[in-house]
Design an enzyme around this catalytic site. Structure first.
Site, PDB file in Angstrom:
ATOM      1  N   ASP A  46       0.914  -1.140   0.000  1.00  0.00           N
ATOM      2  CA  ASP A  46       0.000   0.000   0.000  1.00  0.00           C
ATOM      3  C   ASP A  46       0.955   1.192   0.000  1.00  0.00           C
ATOM      4  OD1 ASP A  46      -1.397   2.294   0.804  1.00  0.00           O
ATOM      5  OD2 ASP A  46      -2.933   1.084   1.757  1.00  0.00           O
ATOM      6  N   HIS A  47       1.007   1.915  -1.118  1.00  0.00           N
ATOM      7  CA  HIS A  47       2.104   2.891  -1.245  1.00  0.00           C
ATOM      8  C   HIS A  47       2.007   4.009  -0.198  1.00  0.00           C
ATOM      9  CE1 HIS A  47      -0.702   5.339  -3.701  1.00  0.00           C
ATOM     10  NE2 HIS A  47       0.086   6.353  -3.420  1.00  0.00           N
ATOM     11  N   HIS A  93      -5.798   2.974   1.586  1.00  0.00           N
ATOM     12  CA  HIS A  93      -5.035   4.096   2.134  1.00  0.00           C
ATOM     13  C   HIS A  93      -5.669   4.719   3.390  1.00  0.00           C
ATOM     14  CE1 HIS A  93      -3.148   3.397  -1.602  1.00  0.00           C
ATOM     15  NE2 HIS A  93      -3.855   4.213  -2.331  1.00  0.00           N
TER      16      HIS A  93
END
Ligand code: BG6
Length: 506
Positions: free
Chosen positions: A181-182, A244
């Site tokens: 999950d960036h 996010h």
């Protein structure tokens, strides 16, 4: 920084946007920073029929696009390490050839080579690629490591996430799987843990006794761009909330771990997800607002409605905006409402969390109309930093209180290289640190929270979807969601951390 061991990185989906815009520039940055192994190679694979020369050319252009000041010789040196192998991911025989290709590159990194597979394809291909990697024996490496990075979304709902975990566990061990999950790769997101756990002043007040409510916003001023096909299967709930936004909530709400060991940290994050109060079907309409942008004019330009975008059903009920009110059922957070919202085509691009502290129990300064709450704002992007808002005496006679801001901006720390999210995460995977990656159980817990909402939206046609003109802060009804009757409202963030309100620089 620790130098990673020699390795070959194989990118599945190498002709896609993510590879071009994020992955290759991130690996290049690692190269520039001298954080890649002594010997490494990147093998891109996709169905597009390029050859290695064309791939190098395209990736070189992508690097220059993202880093205009990059010296040509450095870019050429780096692209010389890139290779390309066209293949149809559905054809099992192709993996034998891929295996040969990978092993021929192993020479570049020595006999004890390590492998990282990066799944950057459409999610529907994740199970097939994983199974085929297993069949071709590519899930292990004699003497070295073998890891797999999986892009989001991990599954489409709870069942598909459980199914995908099962498939992956049939081929790889959990410690070989890096679910990305960036947001967790962003410095400012990691800083939430540092702010909370490296400072003694916050912990005593970080609970229901001192915090009134918490809001988390992730707004974007762009639409869905050319991703209509994907977005129609995702919507804001799957695309942003399940991943996010819940990540940000877990970092804000987690208990201090016993150590900064990957499992200790992830165990605490899991507990938050397990404590999220799931909405009942009849609660969804009043606690979740879904919206979809409609056409409007921004700066003199006509902006298309979501339903007019390429690849979108003209009657689509997919949400481009979602706002949710919910609770975390544990001792620290019992009765503290959390509000999260995200949307496309909102006025500005901002991600931040606002911690609203309780007001003073008895307000002494009657000359001032507003007994404002104190707010701590953790700004993820842009103008990254931290802001504390509190009341001060206005100079002069009497006791008039004025709200002031005390802020810290990351940009003030000069000479410090701040890596991009993907750069940090790819490096962590190379050195085997999974702290900033998601464990199977966390992904499933996040889906458990989202699923009742998804279900209510599909099962009950009467749950409303509100239109909002592109360029506005979403449906007006979202304001009611947060109105606790005490002048509580969303913060309307501006580009600059210290500013808010409807009229500011966006
Ligand atoms: C991606 C979503 O994961 O995150 C996109 O799929 C979204 O829809 C993007 O635009 C936002 O990321 P960032 O880093 O720009 O906030």
């Amino acid at each position: 920084m620790k130098k990673p061991e020699n390795c070959v990185i194989v990118i599945f989906g190498a002709s896609g946007d993510l590879t071009k815009r994020k992955l290759i520039p991130a690996i290049y940055d690692l190269y520039k920073q001298n954080n890649l192994p002594e010997r490494f190679a990147v093998l891109g694979t996709a169905s597009s029929q390029f050859d290695t020369k064309e791939f190098r050319q395209l990736m070189g252009e992508a690097i220059v696009e993202s880093d205009k000041d990059s010296p040509d010789n450095k870019v050429a040196e780096f692209t010389g390490k890139l290779h390309y192998f066209p293949m149809d991911f559905k054809n099992a025989e192709g993996y034998e050839k891929l295996s040969k290709e990978i092993h021929s590159l192993s020479g570049t990194c020595g006999s004890e080579c390590n492998y990282i597979y990066y799944l950057a394809t459409i999610p529907a291909l994740f199970p097939e690629i994983t199974l085929n990697l297993g069949k071709a024996g590519l899930n292990k490496s004699a003497g070295g490591f073998c890891r797999i990075i999986v892009e989001k979304p991990f599954g489409y709902d709870l069942n598909s996430a459980i199914e995908l975990n099962k498939v992956m566990h049939g081929v790889f061990e959990e410690d070989q799987i890096y679910r990305i999950d960036h947001y967790l790769g962003k410095e400012t997101v990691q800083n939430i843990m540092v702010t909370r756990f490296a400072n003694g002043i916050f912990e005593p007040i970080w609970n229901r006794n001192y915090i009134h409510h918490i809001e988390v916003t992730s707004s974007e001023n762009i639409g869905i761009e050319n991703r209509g096909g994907y977005y129609e299967t995702a919507g804001a709930l799957r695309d942003m909330v399940q991943s996010h936004l819940l990540r940000l909530v877990t970092l804000i709400a987690m208990e201090p771990p016993s150590s900064f060991d990957s499992d200790a940290v992830r165990n605490e994050q899991l507990k938050v997800l397990q404590s999220l109060r799931k909405l009942k079907p009849e609660e969804v309409d009043s606690n979740v607002i879904r919206g979809q942008y409609i056409s409007s004019v921004i700066n003199g330009n006509i902006v298309k409605a979501y339903r007019e975008e390429k690849g979108v059903d003209p009657e689509s009920r997919v949400e481009t905006y979602a706002a949710i009110k919910f609770y975390i059922d544990n001792w620290r957070w019992g009765s503290v409402p959390f509000y999260i919202r995200t949307g496309k085509h909102l006025p500005t691009r901002v991600t931040e969390a606002v911690i609203h502290f309780r007001k003073t129990p008895h307000y002494l300064f009657k000359e001032s109309q507003n007994n404002s709450d104190n707010q701590l704002i953790l700004r993820i992007q842009p103008d990254e930093g931290i802001l504390l808002k509190f009341g001060m005496k206005e100079p002069g006679s009497g006791f008039k209180v004025h709200n002031v801001s005390m802020d810290f901006h990351y940009k003030d720390i000069t000479n410090v290289y701040i890596p991009e999210a993907y750069e940090r995460l790819i490096y962590d995977c190379m050195v085997g640190d999974s702290t900033l990656f998601l464990r199977a159980d966390a992904v499933e817990e996040a889906w458990k929270f989202v699923e009742p909402i998804q279900k209510a939206w599909t099962d009950n046609g009467s749950v409303k979807i509100y239109g909002y003109p592109a360029g506005t802060w979403g449906p007006d009804v979202a304001d009611k969601l947060i109105d606790g009757g005490d002048n509580t409202s969303w913060r309307y963030p501006c580009k600059n951390l210290a500013d808010d309100g409807i009229y500011c620089e966006l």
